[in-house]
Design a protein around this motif. Structure first.
Motif, PDB file in Angstrom:
ATOM      1  N   HIS A   1      35.002  32.051  38.831  1.00 27.81           N
ATOM      2  CA  HIS A   1      34.057  32.980  38.884  1.00 27.81           C
ATOM      3  C   HIS A   1      33.039  32.242  38.636  1.00 27.81           C
ATOM      4  O   HIS A   1      32.745  31.316  38.103  1.00 27.81           O
ATOM      5  CB  HIS A   1      33.981  34.249  38.433  1.00 27.81           C
ATOM      6  CG  HIS A   1      34.149  34.021  36.985  1.00 27.81           C
ATOM      7  ND1 HIS A   1      34.050  35.362  36.066  1.00 27.81           N
ATOM      8  CD2 HIS A   1      34.837  33.241  36.125  1.00 27.81           C
ATOM      9  CE1 HIS A   1      33.561  34.962  34.164  1.00 27.81           C
ATOM     10  NE2 HIS A   1      34.647  33.386  34.673  1.00 27.81           N
TER      11      HIS A   1
ATOM     12  N   ILE B   1      39.266  40.857  37.705  1.00 29.06           N
ATOM     13  CA  ILE B   1      40.059  39.912  40.031  1.00 29.06           C
ATOM     14  C   ILE B   1      41.517  40.883  39.752  1.00 29.06           C
ATOM     15  O   ILE B   1      42.501  40.887  39.549  1.00 29.06           O
ATOM     16  CB  ILE B   1      39.812  38.377  39.508  1.00 29.06           C
ATOM     17  CG1 ILE B   1      38.859  37.840  39.271  1.00 29.06           C
ATOM     18  CG2 ILE B   1      39.948  38.493  41.333  1.00 29.06           C
ATOM     19  CD1 ILE B   1      38.362  35.993  39.767  1.00 29.06           C
TER      20      ILE B   1
ATOM     21  N   GLU C   1      40.814  42.330  45.551  1.00 32.99           N
ATOM     22  CA  GLU C   1      39.540  41.768  45.558  1.00 32.99           C
ATOM     23  C   GLU C   1      40.328  40.170  46.507  1.00 32.99           C
ATOM     24  O   GLU C   1      39.284  39.040  47.289  1.00 32.99           O
ATOM     25  CB  GLU C   1      39.280  41.505  44.012  1.00 32.99           C
ATOM     26  CG  GLU C   1      37.647  42.414  43.987  1.00 32.99           C
ATOM     27  CD  GLU C   1      37.345  42.583  42.928  1.00 32.99           C
ATOM     28  OE1 GLU C   1      36.041  42.605  42.546  1.00 32.99           O
ATOM     29  OE2 GLU C   1      38.048  41.932  41.177  1.00 32.99           O
TER      30      GLU C   1
ATOM     31  N   ASP D   1      29.152  38.695  38.958  1.00 34.72           N
ATOM     32  CA  ASP D   1      29.562  37.063  38.618  1.00 34.72           C
ATOM     33  C   ASP D   1      29.023  36.186  39.163  1.00 34.72           C
ATOM     34  O   ASP D   1      30.093  35.396  39.583  1.00 34.72           O
ATOM     35  CB  ASP D   1      30.547  36.846  37.168  1.00 34.72           C
ATOM     36  CG  ASP D   1      32.380  37.460  38.523  1.00 34.72           C
ATOM     37  OD1 ASP D   1      31.955  38.134  39.544  1.00 34.72           O
ATOM     38  OD2 ASP D   1      32.634  37.665  37.470  1.00 34.72           O
TER      39      ASP D   1
ATOM     40  N   GLU E   1      29.437  43.873  43.717  1.00 35.75           N
ATOM     41  CA  GLU E   1      29.339  44.889  43.062  1.00 35.75           C
ATOM     42  C   GLU E   1      29.657  44.279  41.348  1.00 35.75           C
ATOM     43  O   GLU E   1      29.687  44.767  40.913  1.00 35.75           O
ATOM     44  CB  GLU E   1      30.365  45.745  43.267  1.00 35.75           C
ATOM     45  CG  GLU E   1      31.848  45.305  43.203  1.00 35.75           C
ATOM     46  CD  GLU E   1      32.051  45.102  44.779  1.00 35.75           C
ATOM     47  OE1 GLU E   1      33.778  44.793  45.285  1.00 35.75           O
ATOM     48  OE2 GLU E   1      30.798  44.936  45.789  1.00 35.75           O
ATOM     49  N   ARG E   2      29.831  42.908  41.962  1.00 38.58           N
ATOM     50  CA  ARG E   2      30.157  41.820  40.817  1.00 38.58           C
ATOM     51  C   ARG E   2      29.380  41.335  40.051  1.00 38.58           C
ATOM     52  O   ARG E   2      28.022  41.169  41.217  1.00 38.58           O
ATOM     53  CB  ARG E   2      31.377  41.059  40.848  1.00 38.58           C
ATOM     54  CG  ARG E   2      32.593  41.818  41.052  1.00 38.58           C
ATOM     55  CD  ARG E   2      34.354  40.246  41.632  1.00 38.58           C
ATOM     56  NE  ARG E   2      34.243  39.893  40.496  1.00 38.58           N
ATOM     57  CZ  ARG E   2      34.870  39.947  39.616  1.00 38.58           C
ATOM     58  NH1 ARG E   2      36.017  41.158  39.369  1.00 38.58           N
ATOM     59  NH2 ARG E   2      35.052  39.199  38.442  1.00 38.58           N
TER      60      ARG E   2
END
Length: 85
Positions: free
Chosen positions: A79, A25, A29, A58, A55-56
């Protein structure tokens, strides 16, 4: 880091910094999470801030935070977070 949203300097605990590194991270972010995330209060001074980053892969990121007089303390960063139980 300063939060315009909360009007306080942001302090990140050592534990939160370790979790950020482990979970990849970025500071950007975290800043977006704090400034744009949804909030849920635990009480007058403690709350969760969560934000989905497309875009992540998780799920949502979440930061439990504490509001002090002059600081916003980031306790940790999670997350794979969900508001559902």
């Amino acid at each position: 880091m300063y939060s315009e949203r909360f009007g306080r300097e942001v302090k990140i605990t050592r534990h939160a910094m370790q979790r950020m590194r482990t979970r990849c991270i970025t500071d950007l972010e975290l800043a977006l999470l704090i400034e744009e995330g949804q909030t849920r209060n635990k009480d007058e001074y403690r709350l969760w801030v969560a934000h989905r980053f497309e875009e992540r892969l998780d799920n949502m990121l979440c930061a439990p935070v504490v509001l002090e007089e002059k600081f916003l303390i980031v306790k940790t960063v999670m997350h794979h977070f969900s508001w559902e139980g």
